[in-house]
Motif scaffolding. Sequence first.
Motif, PDB file in Angstrom:
ATOM      1  N   TYR A   1      40.953  24.885  39.082  1.00 32.36           N
ATOM      2  CA  TYR A   1      41.985  25.888  38.818  1.00 32.36           C
ATOM      3  C   TYR A   1      41.389  27.086  38.080  1.00 32.36           C
ATOM      4  O   TYR A   1      41.604  28.243  38.454  1.00 32.36           O
ATOM      5  CB  TYR A   1      43.097  25.239  37.988  1.00 32.36           C
ATOM      6  N   GLU A   2      40.622  26.812  37.034  1.00 27.84           N
ATOM      7  CA  GLU A   2      39.999  27.879  36.259  1.00 27.84           C
ATOM      8  C   GLU A   2      39.036  28.694  37.116  1.00 27.84           C
ATOM      9  O   GLU A   2      39.054  29.932  37.094  1.00 27.84           O
ATOM     10  CB  GLU A   2      39.260  27.276  35.058  1.00 27.84           C
TER      11      GLU A   2
ATOM     12  N   TYR B   1      47.642  30.450  41.711  1.00 25.53           N
ATOM     13  CA  TYR B   1      46.245  30.093  41.956  1.00 25.53           C
ATOM     14  C   TYR B   1      46.044  28.583  42.018  1.00 25.53           C
ATOM     15  O   TYR B   1      44.922  28.097  41.982  1.00 25.53           O
ATOM     16  CB  TYR B   1      45.365  30.710  40.868  1.00 25.53           C
TER      17      TYR B   1
ATOM     18  N   ILE C   1      40.900  31.007  39.701  1.00 27.09           N
ATOM     19  CA  ILE C   1      41.447  32.229  39.112  1.00 27.09           C
ATOM     20  C   ILE C   1      40.343  33.252  38.866  1.00 27.09           C
ATOM     21  O   ILE C   1      40.462  34.433  39.222  1.00 27.09           O
ATOM     22  CB  ILE C   1      42.190  31.923  37.799  1.00 27.09           C
TER      23      ILE C   1
ATOM     24  N   TYR D   1      38.515  33.871  30.565  1.00 24.57           N
ATOM     25  CA  TYR D   1      39.635  33.033  31.009  1.00 24.57           C
ATOM     26  C   TYR D   1      40.364  32.534  29.764  1.00 24.57           C
ATOM     27  O   TYR D   1      39.775  31.895  28.882  1.00 24.57           O
ATOM     28  CB  TYR D   1      39.133  31.843  31.828  1.00 24.57           C
TER      29      TYR D   1
ATOM     30  N   ASN E   1      43.933  30.529  28.494  1.00 20.74           N
ATOM     31  CA  ASN E   1      45.120  29.749  28.854  1.00 20.74           C
ATOM     32  C   ASN E   1      45.917  29.450  27.588  1.00 20.74           C
ATOM     33  O   ASN E   1      45.367  28.970  26.592  1.00 20.74           O
ATOM     34  CB  ASN E   1      44.734  28.446  29.559  1.00 20.74           C
TER      35      ASN E   1
ATOM     36  N   THR F   1      38.919  34.763  42.067  1.00 20.86           N
ATOM     37  CA  THR F   1      39.858  35.668  42.719  1.00 20.86           C
ATOM     38  C   THR F   1      39.973  37.003  42.011  1.00 20.86           C
ATOM     39  O   THR F   1      40.124  38.055  42.659  1.00 20.86           O
ATOM     40  CB  THR F   1      41.260  35.019  42.799  1.00 20.86           C
TER      41      THR F   1
ATOM     42  N   CYS G   1      46.872  33.166  31.179  1.00 25.80           N
ATOM     43  CA  CYS G   1      47.794  32.406  32.023  1.00 25.80           C
ATOM     44  C   CYS G   1      48.236  31.141  31.306  1.00 25.80           C
ATOM     45  O   CYS G   1      47.887  30.898  30.159  1.00 25.80           O
ATOM     46  CB  CYS G   1      47.127  32.059  33.359  1.00 25.80           C
TER      47      CYS G   1
ATOM     48  N   GLY H   1      50.225  31.575  36.632  1.00 20.97           N
ATOM     49  CA  GLY H   1      49.033  30.902  37.148  1.00 20.97           C
ATOM     50  C   GLY H   1      49.270  29.955  38.303  1.00 20.97           C
ATOM     51  O   GLY H   1      48.316  29.537  38.965  1.00 20.97           O
TER      52      GLY H   1
ATOM     53  N   VAL I   1      41.841  37.161  32.288  1.00 22.13           N
ATOM     54  CA  VAL I   1      43.185  36.735  32.681  1.00 22.13           C
ATOM     55  C   VAL I   1      43.764  35.885  31.558  1.00 22.13           C
ATOM     56  O   VAL I   1      43.038  35.130  30.896  1.00 22.13           O
ATOM     57  CB  VAL I   1      43.157  35.944  34.007  1.00 22.13           C
TER      58      VAL I   1
END
Length: 255
Positions: A184-185, A123, A188, A218, A220, A191, A202, A120, A200
Amino acid sequence: MNSNLYRTIWISDLHIGSTQCQADVLLDFLKHNDSETLYLVGDIIDFWSLSKKMYWPRDHNTVIQKILRKARHGTQIFYIPGNHDENVRDYDHYVFGDIEVRNSAIHTTAEGKRFLVVHGDEYDAIARHHQWVAKIGSVGYDWLIEINRFLRPIRRWIGLQSQFSLAAYIKYKVKNVVQFISDYEENIVHTLRHEGLDGVICGHIHHAEIKTIDQFLYVNTGDFVESCTAIVEHHDGRLELINWIDRSPLALPAA
């Protein structure tokens, strides 16, 4: 306590080789949780810390041996490097001790959903373009973690939760840091959402989360420095965020 068996486990930000690493909790997690596939999602070995000070206690070596033993016993393990172990990225698709290095991977769940697995930092604008700022921030973070090491036995002695994280407390009280996590979230997701993926998985920012942003999942993994969290996939394809501090026998109060 019996072992849990999952289809897949993702852990990241172990920071082995630094004083941040909670090796005892990590070893307990590895002991009680097995999977068909294990993703090590970056910042596994902290070469930044090791370049400043050699720190490699016995339990850090035991963590490495435990992971290698899982690989020998049939667990498929992928090592996806992060910014603290970025030199490992030079070995993309190499296999070391039955562990395959991948700079990124596509994971398909039992439900057929496709996830990009990546550390991550790619990004994170600060990590990419202002590494000196990231390293200064890392030094300050290390100081908070070091202070926290002394606070834990004191908190335990006076009857408070010993796994309190000073770094996490300060991080979520600072408005700019909270905004950084949100940016940040969003970056990502923005993108990747048109790449034919369902989500994703990460690490990097030490903030565990499973949430949907614009119909894109998302996920994490968090870390094994502050929160001691992991993401697991059950055999039906369901993803779950596990906080091992809450589940570990190490969290039980002493008799």
